[in-house]
Design a protein around this motif. Structure first.
Motif, PDB file in Angstrom:
ATOM      1  N   ALA A 173       0.835  -1.209   0.000  1.00 52.91           N
ATOM      2  CA  ALA A 173       0.000   0.000   0.000  1.00 52.91           C
ATOM      3  C   ALA A 173       0.867   1.255   0.000  1.00 52.91           C
ATOM      4  CB  ALA A 173      -0.939  -0.013   1.202  1.00 52.91           C
ATOM      5  N   THR A 174       1.930   1.253   0.810  1.00 52.59           N
ATOM      6  CA  THR A 174       2.805   2.424   0.896  1.00 52.59           C
ATOM      7  C   THR A 174       3.512   2.683  -0.424  1.00 52.59           C
ATOM      8  OG1 THR A 174       3.153   2.032   3.266  1.00 52.59           O
ATOM      9  CG2 THR A 174       4.769   3.414   2.116  1.00 52.59           C
ATOM     10  N   ALA A 175       4.042   1.592  -1.030  1.00 51.60           N
ATOM     11  CA  ALA A 175       4.762   1.742  -2.299  1.00 51.60           C
ATOM     12  C   ALA A 175       3.849   2.252  -3.409  1.00 51.60           C
ATOM     13  CB  ALA A 175       5.393   0.412  -2.692  1.00 51.60           C
ATOM     14  N   LEU A 176       2.621   1.752  -3.472  1.00 54.31           N
ATOM     15  CA  LEU A 176       1.693   2.197  -4.508  1.00 54.31           C
ATOM     16  C   LEU A 176       1.267   3.642  -4.284  1.00 54.31           C
ATOM     17  CD1 LEU A 176      -0.578  -0.975  -4.908  1.00 54.31           C
ATOM     18  CD2 LEU A 176       1.248  -0.205  -6.424  1.00 54.31           C
ATOM     19  N   ASN A 177       1.038   4.016  -3.036  1.00 53.77           N
ATOM     20  CA  ASN A 177       0.677   5.402  -2.722  1.00 53.77           C
ATOM     21  C   ASN A 177       1.755   6.377  -3.154  1.00 53.77           C
ATOM     22  OD1 ASN A 177      -1.886   6.081  -1.451  1.00 53.77           O
ATOM     23  ND2 ASN A 177      -1.338   4.565   0.112  1.00 53.77           N
ATOM     24  N   ASN A 178       2.998   5.937  -3.058  1.00 53.27           N
ATOM     25  CA  ASN A 178       4.127   6.815  -3.362  1.00 53.27           C
ATOM     26  C   ASN A 178       4.610   6.684  -4.807  1.00 53.27           C
ATOM     27  OD1 ASN A 178       4.146   7.738  -0.695  1.00 53.27           O
ATOM     28  ND2 ASN A 178       5.568   6.112  -0.038  1.00 53.27           N
ATOM     29  N   SER A 179       3.985   5.786  -5.575  1.00 62.25           N
ATOM     30  CA  SER A 179       4.441   5.555  -6.949  1.00 62.25           C
ATOM     31  C   SER A 179       3.927   6.657  -7.883  1.00 62.25           C
ATOM     32  CB  SER A 179       3.964   4.193  -7.444  1.00 62.25           C
ATOM     33  OG  SER A 179       4.218   4.062  -8.827  1.00 62.25           O
ATOM     34  N   PRO A 180       4.799   7.306  -8.659  1.00 64.74           N
ATOM     35  CA  PRO A 180       4.343   8.349  -9.594  1.00 64.74           C
ATOM     36  C   PRO A 180       3.567   7.784 -10.786  1.00 64.74           C
ATOM     37  CG  PRO A 180       6.695   7.920  -9.860  1.00 64.74           C
ATOM     38  CD  PRO A 180       6.266   7.159  -8.648  1.00 64.74           C
ATOM     39  N   THR A 181       3.669   6.463 -11.009  1.00 64.23           N
ATOM     40  CA  THR A 181       2.965   5.861 -12.148  1.00 64.23           C
ATOM     41  C   THR A 181       1.613   5.260 -11.751  1.00 64.23           C
ATOM     42  OG1 THR A 181       4.076   3.732 -11.822  1.00 64.23           O
ATOM     43  CG2 THR A 181       5.163   5.343 -13.274  1.00 64.23           C
ATOM     44  N   PHE A 182       1.344   5.206 -10.456  1.00 62.81           N
ATOM     45  CA  PHE A 182       0.118   4.561 -10.010  1.00 62.81           C
ATOM     46  C   PHE A 182      -1.150   5.290 -10.476  1.00 62.81           C
ATOM     47  CE2 PHE A 182      -2.786   3.081  -6.435  1.00 62.81           C
ATOM     48  CZ  PHE A 182      -2.949   1.797  -6.954  1.00 62.81           C
ATOM     49  N   PRO A 183      -1.166   6.642 -10.483  1.00 65.89           N
ATOM     50  CA  PRO A 183      -2.368   7.333 -10.982  1.00 65.89           C
ATOM     51  C   PRO A 183      -2.716   6.956 -12.416  1.00 65.89           C
ATOM     52  CG  PRO A 183      -1.045   8.847  -9.704  1.00 65.89           C
ATOM     53  CD  PRO A 183      -0.212   7.607  -9.871  1.00 65.89           C
ATOM     54  N   ALA A 184      -1.686   6.812 -13.265  1.00 67.90           N
ATOM     55  CA  ALA A 184      -1.946   6.418 -14.656  1.00 67.90           C
ATOM     56  C   ALA A 184      -2.464   4.983 -14.723  1.00 67.90           C
ATOM     57  CB  ALA A 184      -0.669   6.558 -15.478  1.00 67.90           C
ATOM     58  N   PHE A 185      -1.953   4.137 -13.834  1.00 68.56           N
ATOM     59  CA  PHE A 185      -2.429   2.754 -13.751  1.00 68.56           C
ATOM     60  C   PHE A 185      -3.927   2.724 -13.439  1.00 68.56           C
ATOM     61  CE2 PHE A 185      -3.507  -0.798 -10.931  1.00 68.56           C
ATOM     62  CZ  PHE A 185      -3.168  -1.888 -11.713  1.00 68.56           C
ATOM     63  N   LEU A 186      -4.335   3.563 -12.509  1.00 66.15           N
ATOM     64  CA  LEU A 186      -5.747   3.622 -12.118  1.00 66.15           C
ATOM     65  C   LEU A 186      -6.619   4.148 -13.248  1.00 66.15           C
ATOM     66  CD1 LEU A 186      -5.432   4.963  -8.458  1.00 66.15           C
ATOM     67  CD2 LEU A 186      -5.758   2.606  -9.207  1.00 66.15           C
ATOM     68  N   ALA A 187      -6.086   5.088 -13.983  1.00 64.77           N
ATOM     69  CA  ALA A 187      -6.869   5.734 -15.042  1.00 64.77           C
ATOM     70  C   ALA A 187      -7.299   4.748 -16.110  1.00 64.77           C
ATOM     71  CB  ALA A 187      -6.059   6.868 -15.661  1.00 64.77           C
ATOM     72  N   GLN A 188      -6.500   3.723 -16.392  1.00 68.67           N
ATOM     73  CA  GLN A 188      -6.854   2.767 -17.431  1.00 68.67           C
ATOM     74  C   GLN A 188      -8.077   1.926 -17.049  1.00 68.67           C
ATOM     75  OE1 GLN A 188      -3.901  -0.394 -18.103  1.00 68.67           O
ATOM     76  NE2 GLN A 188      -3.138  -0.087 -16.010  1.00 68.67           N
ATOM     77  N   PHE A 189      -8.429   1.956 -15.767  1.00 65.73           N
ATOM     78  CA  PHE A 189      -9.632   1.257 -15.315  1.00 65.73           C
ATOM     79  C   PHE A 189     -10.789   2.224 -15.069  1.00 65.73           C
ATOM     80  CE2 PHE A 189      -6.132  -1.529 -14.023  1.00 65.73           C
ATOM     81  CZ  PHE A 189      -6.535  -2.708 -14.632  1.00 65.73           C
TER      82      PHE A 189
END
Length: 548
Positions: A338-354
């Motif tokens: 959870a911490t790593a994903l929260n801090n990942s700069p690419t995670f927002p783009a990952f979410l956007a595809q869904f």
């Protein structure tokens, strides 16, 4: 990644053409004997040796009772190994043999209109299916004894001496001599001259194994294979119970008898039929989803690689892939994920595809936490993991309960369904899989039980049957008997019935023969030498659905 309801080929579908072969020959047939002609020497007259079979009492669990195809029913009881033995014993002074027969060949139990145990399985052309009928055997109808067969489905070692056990186990309740009776007490009251004490110890580990090592009954109904607490019985408790049973059965008559050790139950078809890698890329419901799935886990794999590379999840586009499981022995890394994903700069783009708002910190934190909770103790299965037979019906299916949970957390219904696919995006729960540490616990307990059984046989001069060795042979090279090679494969092996645990009628005939051989070796009888072993070819491997 589209929502789908079946991402694997049904495990049981592979049996369609195999069963056609089974109907023709049941197993591999050998014609070697027909190539030569020989004159056999006259066989000796059948002798009972030192054994007195005038009052034979069988004490055991479901195998002794004739349980097969997931139920107890008349035809199965008539093909129980104790009943088979009694027919041979009758040739040398054995008496009548009474069994607590069920009402019909449907199987199952009811209390009023409440179904306590389901009808038997039958082969529906593609695999085991429950007979579409309603049980008629009322658990509250107490039969008039006495009986010779005390094979009680679900009975564990320490249940033998439990007063009032019939109120806890309806299979004994319908045959108990009184409300406060014990199984052992009722058996001993018949003053046996010969007894069999078999498969005691099997249920002491089987309930744990069938529940995937969770100790929790999955069925919601009375299950004779998992009745009672499903934890593994302590070997010291087993030893006390087993030795007490042996002493009581020998009793004042100084009865002779035969005992059997406990096989490694994880060799049974119930645990070996479902492969660890059933996700086939050629399946049109799964193959096209692989790139999207690998993209999903691509967001998690760098975290896995940094903490424990063995947890990385990748689905192959050319070979069958393992399912994803939860392994409770793994360190829980939910917080780290959870911490790593929260801090990942690419995670927002990952979410956007869904279709999720990756710019919203609340959404980012929600999904990061959910992924952490879901994959904190996960890995892909290996060939060392065993899957219980019912898992074949849920792998690749959408877990509606979990999908509703995710939707309740704010995820769109379509996304919730995508992340709720059993064994793919939703790790299989512990109840569906026996991981190596759970298998080791079963083996350790079984070895301890067998040490007790073998000591009891030696100390009391009892015949001992090595059922453990027999099952090992069946699960590797197969058992060569009569015209058949029998093995532990579901449906096609000829030995194991449709529930994946209990034997077929032919399997019980093999069991009876091994018992007679052990009696010959210990008490000087000559069932084998006189040609009086059972012809296993006379016993079938399945029952028609028309038999009711």
């Amino acid at each position: 990644m589209k929502k789908n309801k079946s991402m694997i080929m049904k495990t049981k579908s592979k049996y369609i053409w195999l069963f056609a072969t089974l109907l023709a020959v049941s197993a591999c047939s050998s014609d070697d004997d027909s190539l030569t002609t020989s004159i056999e020497a006259p066989k000796p007259e059948l002798s009972n040796g030192e054994a007195d079979f005038s009052k034979y009492i069988a004490v055991g669990a479901s195998f002794s009772g004739g349980y097969t195809d997931g139920a107890l029913f008349i035809a199965g009881q008539e093909n129980s190994f104790p009943n088979m033995l009694s027919q041979k014993f009758a040739l040398v002074g054995g008496g009548t043999f009474s069994q607590p027969l069920m009402n019909d060949n449907i199987g199952g139990l009811v209390a009023g209109t409440t179904v306590l145990a389901n009808p038997r399985f039958y082969f529906d052309g593609s695999g085991p299916a429950i007979l579409p009928a309603t049980p008629t055997t009322q658990a509250t109808n107490v039969l008039t004894g006495p009986f010779n067969n005390y094979g009680i489905p679900g009975m564990k070692s320490f249940h033998l001496g439990v007063a009032g056990y019939g109120s806890l186990n309806p299979y004994f309740g319908r045959m108990a001599s009184s409300a406060g009776a014990t199984v052992l007490g009722d058996a001993v009251a018949q003053s046996p001259t010969f007894f069999s004490l078999s498969e005691i110890g099997g249920n002491d580990v089987l309930g744990y194994a069938l529940s995937g090592g969770t100790g929790v009954d999955q069925t919601g109904n009375f299950n004779p294979a998992t009745y009672g607490a499903n934890d593994i019985t302590d070997p010291n408790v087993f030893a006390t119970s087993f030795n007490a049973a042996v002493s009581a059965l020998i009793g004042a008559n100084n009865a002779k008898g035969v005992v059997g050790n406990v096989p490694y139950i994880t060799s049974l078809a119930h645990f070996t039929t479902v492969p660890h890698n059933p996700l086939d890329p050629s399946n049109p419901d799964f193959g096209p989803q692989i790139p999207t799935l690998n993209n999903v886990f691509g967001a998690l794999n760098p975290i896995f690689q940094a903490i424990d590379p063995s947890r990385a999840i990748v689905f192959s586009e050319t070979e069958a892939s393992p399912v994803v499981i939860r392994d409770e022995t793994l360190a829980d890394i939910s917080v780290q994920i959870a911490t790593a994903l929260n801090n990942s700069p690419t995670f927002p783009a990952f979410l956007a595809q869904f279709g999720l708002d990756g710019s919203n910190p609340v959404v980012v934190q929600l999904v990061a936490n959910l992924l952490g909770q879901t994959y904190g103790q996960t890995r892909q299965a290996t060939e060392n993991d065993l899957f219980v037979l019912p898992s074949s019906s849920i792998i690749g299916q959408v877990n509606q309960t979990y999908a509703q949970f995710l939707a309740g957390q704010g995820l769109p219904a379509q996304v919730a369904g995508q992340f709720a696919i059993e064994g793919v995006t939703l790790p299989l729960e512990d109840k569906w899989v026996l991981i190596p540490s759970e298998q080791a616990s079963i083996k350790t307990a079984t070895d301890a039980y067998n040490a007790t059984i073998e000591s009891a046989a030696t100390d009391n001069g009892l015949a001992l049957v090595d059922f453990k060795g027999i099952l090992e042979e069946a699960s590797t090279s197969g058992i060569f008997t009569g015209d058949y090679i029998l093995n532990t494969s579901l449906v096609t092996g000829g030995l194991i019935s449709l529930d994946g645990v209990h034997l077929t009628a032919r399997g019980y005939a093999v069991m009876a023969n091994e018992i007679m051989k052990a009696i010959d070796a210990t008490y000087g009888s000559n069932f084998e030498a006189s040609g009086n072993l059972l012809n296993v070819s006379n016993y079938g491997v399945t029952y028609s659905p028309m038999l009711q």
